[in-house]
Motif scaffolding. Structure first.
Motif, short mmCIF file in Angstrom:
data_model
loop_
_atom_site.label_atom_id
_atom_site.label_comp_id
_atom_site.label_asym_id
_atom_site.label_seq_id
_atom_site.Cartn_x
_atom_site.Cartn_y
_atom_site.Cartn_z
N ALA A 1 0.83 -1.21 0.00
CA ALA A 1 0.00 0.00 0.00
C ALA A 1 0.86 1.26 0.00
O ALA A 1 0.58 2.21 -0.73
N ILE A 2 1.93 1.27 0.80
CA ILE A 2 2.82 2.43 0.84
C ILE A 2 3.56 2.60 -0.48
O ILE A 2 3.73 3.72 -0.96
N SER A 3 3.97 1.49 -1.07
CA SER A 3 4.63 1.54 -2.39
C SER A 3 3.73 2.21 -3.42
O SER A 3 4.18 3.05 -4.20
N GLN A 4 2.46 1.84 -3.42
CA GLN A 4 1.51 2.44 -4.37
C GLN A 4 1.32 3.92 -4.07
O GLN A 4 1.32 4.75 -4.97
N LYS A 5 1.17 4.26 -2.80
CA LYS A 5 0.93 5.65 -2.40
C LYS A 5 2.12 6.55 -2.76
O LYS A 5 1.95 7.65 -3.26
#
Length: 83
Positions: free
Chosen positions: A36-40
Motif C-alpha cells: 500500500a505504501i509503495s503504491q501511495k
C-alpha cells in the motif's frame, strides 16, 4: 476484529492510517502495508529483498512475524513504526 492504527515510516517522514485485522499474522500485514505504501509513494519498497520490522514503541516491542497484533494488545488508535 478490525482495528485502525497509524504507521510511521521514517524513510518517508510520513504517517499512514491503516485498517488492519488484529488476528492476522504480522508477516501478512507487512506485505499489505509495504504494498500500500509503495503504491501511495509510487516507489518500490516491497519486501522481496528487504527486511522490514513493525515496532510498537508504546511498549518498546519489535513485532514477531508469526504473531498477530492482538498478541501485543494493539488496539484502535495505536501507533506503529515501520523500519
Amino acid at each position: 476484529m478490525t482495528i485502525y492504527v497509524e504507521i510511521e515510516v521514517p524513510i518517508f517522514g510520513n504517517i499512514y492510517d491503516f485498517k488492519l485485522e488484529s488476528k492476522e499474522n504480522i508477516e501478512v500485514l507487512l506485505e499489505e502495508i509495504t504494498s500500500a505504501i509503495s503504491q501511495k509513494e509510487q516507489c518500490c519498497i516491497e519486501q522481496k529483498n528487504k527486511t522490514f520490522v513493525l515496532c510498537f514503541p508504546e511498549k518498546s516491542k519489535l513485532l514477531h512475524p508469526k504473531k498477530c497484533l492482538k498478541d501485543y494488545e494493539i488496539v484502535t488508535g495505536s501507533r506503529l513504526l515501520l523500519v
